[in-house]
Design a protein around this motif. Structure first.
Motif, PDB file in Angstrom:
ATOM      1  N   UNK A 150     -19.006  -8.164   3.700  1.00 50.12           N
ATOM      2  CA  UNK A 150     -18.288  -6.872   4.230  1.00 50.12           C
ATOM      3  C   UNK A 150     -17.171  -6.513   4.448  1.00 50.12           C
ATOM      4  N   UNK A 151     -15.866  -7.434   3.473  1.00 53.27           N
ATOM      5  CA  UNK A 151     -14.680  -7.366   3.330  1.00 53.27           C
ATOM      6  C   UNK A 151     -14.614  -7.253   1.406  1.00 53.27           C
ATOM      7  N   UNK A 152     -15.690  -6.752   0.880  1.00 54.22           N
ATOM      8  CA  UNK A 152     -15.493  -6.834  -0.728  1.00 54.22           C
ATOM      9  C   UNK A 152     -15.671  -5.156  -1.151  1.00 54.22           C
ATOM     10  N   UNK A 153     -15.077  -4.870  -2.357  1.00 55.55           N
ATOM     11  CA  UNK A 153     -15.345  -3.738  -3.180  1.00 55.55           C
ATOM     12  C   UNK A 153     -16.628  -3.874  -3.416  1.00 55.55           C
ATOM     13  N   UNK A 154     -16.404  -2.558  -3.719  1.00 55.50           N
ATOM     14  CA  UNK A 154     -18.535  -2.025  -4.117  1.00 55.50           C
ATOM     15  C   UNK A 154     -18.714  -3.125  -5.714  1.00 55.50           C
ATOM     16  N   UNK A 155     -17.741  -3.037  -6.387  1.00 53.74           N
ATOM     17  CA  UNK A 155     -18.020  -3.935  -7.915  1.00 53.74           C
ATOM     18  C   UNK A 155     -18.599  -5.054  -7.244  1.00 53.74           C
ATOM     19  N   UNK A 156     -17.979  -5.747  -6.497  1.00 51.62           N
ATOM     20  CA  UNK A 156     -17.802  -6.888  -6.210  1.00 51.62           C
ATOM     21  C   UNK A 156     -18.919  -6.672  -5.528  1.00 51.62           C
ATOM     22  N   UNK A 157     -19.772  -6.137  -4.713  1.00 50.46           N
ATOM     23  CA  UNK A 157     -21.018  -6.001  -3.830  1.00 50.46           C
ATOM     24  C   UNK A 157     -22.029  -6.620  -4.254  1.00 50.46           C
ATOM     25  N   UNK A 158     -22.068  -5.429  -4.993  1.00 48.20           N
ATOM     26  CA  UNK A 158     -23.311  -5.671  -6.455  1.00 48.20           C
ATOM     27  C   UNK A 158     -23.176  -6.641  -7.687  1.00 48.20           C
ATOM     28  N   UNK A 159     -22.436  -6.998  -7.251  1.00 52.73           N
ATOM     29  CA  UNK A 159     -22.628  -8.499  -8.448  1.00 52.73           C
ATOM     30  C   UNK A 159     -22.524  -9.720  -7.155  1.00 52.73           C
ATOM     31  N   UNK A 160     -22.622  -9.756  -6.023  1.00 51.88           N
ATOM     32  CA  UNK A 160     -23.016 -11.039  -4.799  1.00 51.88           C
ATOM     33  C   UNK A 160     -23.989 -10.540  -5.019  1.00 51.88           C
ATOM     34  N   UNK A 161     -24.677 -10.005  -4.545  1.00 49.22           N
ATOM     35  CA  UNK A 161     -26.077  -9.600  -4.146  1.00 49.22           C
ATOM     36  C   UNK A 161     -27.024  -9.606  -5.109  1.00 49.22           C
ATOM     37  N   UNK A 162     -26.822  -9.225  -6.501  1.00 50.85           N
ATOM     38  CA  UNK A 162     -27.992  -9.689  -7.071  1.00 50.85           C
ATOM     39  C   UNK A 162     -27.724 -11.250  -7.140  1.00 50.85           C
ATOM     40  N   UNK A 163     -26.134 -11.779  -8.355  1.00 51.32           N
ATOM     41  CA  UNK A 163     -26.538 -13.616  -8.254  1.00 51.32           C
ATOM     42  C   UNK A 163     -27.514 -14.360  -6.888  1.00 51.32           C
ATOM     43  N   UNK A 164     -27.059 -13.671  -5.199  1.00 48.15           N
ATOM     44  CA  UNK A 164     -27.913 -13.806  -4.622  1.00 48.15           C
ATOM     45  C   UNK A 164     -29.647 -13.537  -5.181  1.00 48.15           C
ATOM     46  N   UNK A 165     -29.666 -12.951  -4.730  1.00 50.66           N
ATOM     47  CA  UNK A 165     -31.108 -12.805  -5.434  1.00 50.66           C
ATOM     48  C   UNK A 165     -32.127 -13.009  -6.371  1.00 50.66           C
ATOM     49  N   UNK A 166     -30.937 -12.825  -7.444  1.00 49.60           N
ATOM     50  CA  UNK A 166     -31.241 -13.944  -8.637  1.00 49.60           C
ATOM     51  C   UNK A 166     -31.953 -15.652  -8.250  1.00 49.60           C
ATOM     52  N   UNK A 167     -30.350 -16.306  -7.746  1.00 48.29           N
ATOM     53  CA  UNK A 167     -30.572 -17.573  -7.519  1.00 48.29           C
ATOM     54  C   UNK A 167     -31.447 -18.170  -6.542  1.00 48.29           C
ATOM     55  N   UNK A 168     -32.448 -16.771  -5.557  1.00 44.85           N
ATOM     56  CA  UNK A 168     -33.659 -17.712  -4.690  1.00 44.85           C
ATOM     57  C   UNK A 168     -35.102 -17.012  -5.192  1.00 44.85           C
ATOM     58  N   UNK A 169     -34.569 -16.046  -6.255  1.00 44.86           N
ATOM     59  CA  UNK A 169     -35.837 -16.249  -7.228  1.00 44.86           C
ATOM     60  C   UNK A 169     -36.468 -17.252  -7.817  1.00 44.86           C
ATOM     61  N   UNK A 170     -35.538 -17.716  -8.262  1.00 44.85           N
ATOM     62  CA  UNK A 170     -35.969 -18.574  -9.476  1.00 44.85           C
ATOM     63  C   UNK A 170     -36.283 -19.689  -9.736  1.00 44.85           C
ATOM     64  N   UNK A 171     -36.436 -20.037  -7.552  1.00 42.26           N
ATOM     65  CA  UNK A 171     -36.936 -21.075  -7.223  1.00 42.26           C
ATOM     66  C   UNK A 171     -37.728 -20.661  -6.155  1.00 42.26           C
ATOM     67  N   UNK A 172     -39.405 -20.990  -6.200  1.00 43.99           N
ATOM     68  CA  UNK A 172     -39.624 -20.729  -4.939  1.00 43.99           C
ATOM     69  C   UNK A 172     -40.075 -20.969  -3.424  1.00 43.99           C
TER      70      UNK A 172
END
Length: 217
Positions: A169-191
């Motif tokens: 909600x309070x981050x720049x576009x670059x941070x947003x992309x990195x945050x979403x990518x990291x969260x998604x990858x973390x969840x997908x690493x373990x079912x």
């Protein structure tokens, strides 16, 4: 282990306001859960209940096959520490401590050496592209950097369930992309992992393809 809510009702006793009315859902087959809706529809309240922060509600919460109400307060604290990580809107960083110290606070210091912990922190910061900030104090970080540190702290202990309230909600576009990518990858690493998000950010909602979107109004 999964999460199931049955007829959850939450009334704030000091105001008499009903935040949640008879909410039920079995999250067994969901991995990316997004609670959407305008302000005041109960998104944060639901996250607080799911993360075992708020225990004052009506209805049943099942963690696995057992009701949360059957545990003692001490047992619930252990469950919360073992299985959950909460990423707060306000970051909750230690302002006068370094990024390293803010993230390492989530690690079991008795289990690993200082050098091992520093390496773990470095690797997590690298995923969020802020490893160069490792020695910088939190009070000198931008909003996007602060949120990435908060996420690093939340993920480094390998939680089963991630709870994130408006993480972009309070981050720049670059941070947003990195945050979403990291969260998604973390969840997908373990079912076994799941993430529960509250947001009205369309970019976040659209980012997760296989999400369970629950619109609270």
């Amino acid at each position: 282990m999964t999460i199931r809510l049955e007829n959850i009702r939450k009334i704030y006793k000091n105001t008499g306001i009903t935040a949640i009315e008879n909410f039920s859902h079995d999250f067994k087959d969901d991995r990316f859960i997004v609670f959407a809706g305008r302000s005041g529809t109960g998104k944060t309240t639901l996250l607080n209940i799911i993360s075992l922060i708020d225990l004052d509600y009506e209805g049943d919460y099942f963690l696995g096959r057992r009701k949360i109400s059957s545990y003692s307060r001490k047992e619930i604290e252990i469950l919360r520490s073992k299985y959950f990580s909460v990423i707060f809107q306000e970051y909750e960083l230690l302002e006068n401590e370094s990024v390293l110290e803010n993230v390492a606070i989530s690690l079991e210091k008795k289990l690993f050496s200082k050098k091992d912990n520093e390496y773990k922190v470095y690797e997590m910061l690298k995923k969020l592209e802020i490893e160069e900030l490792m020695s910088k104090k939190a009070k000198f970080l931008s909003g996007g950097q602060r949120q990435r540190v908060a996420i690093a702290r939340g993920l480094i202990k390998n939680p089963r369930f991630i709870i994130a309230d408006e993480p972009t909600s309070s981050v720049d576009d670059i941070s947003k992309k990195i945050i979403l990518k990291t969260l998604k990858e973390y969840v997908l690493e373990d079912e076994k992992r799941k993430i529960f998000l509250a947001s009205h950010d369309r970019d976040l909602i659209d980012y997760f393809d296989e999400k369970k979107l629950i619109d609270l109004g």
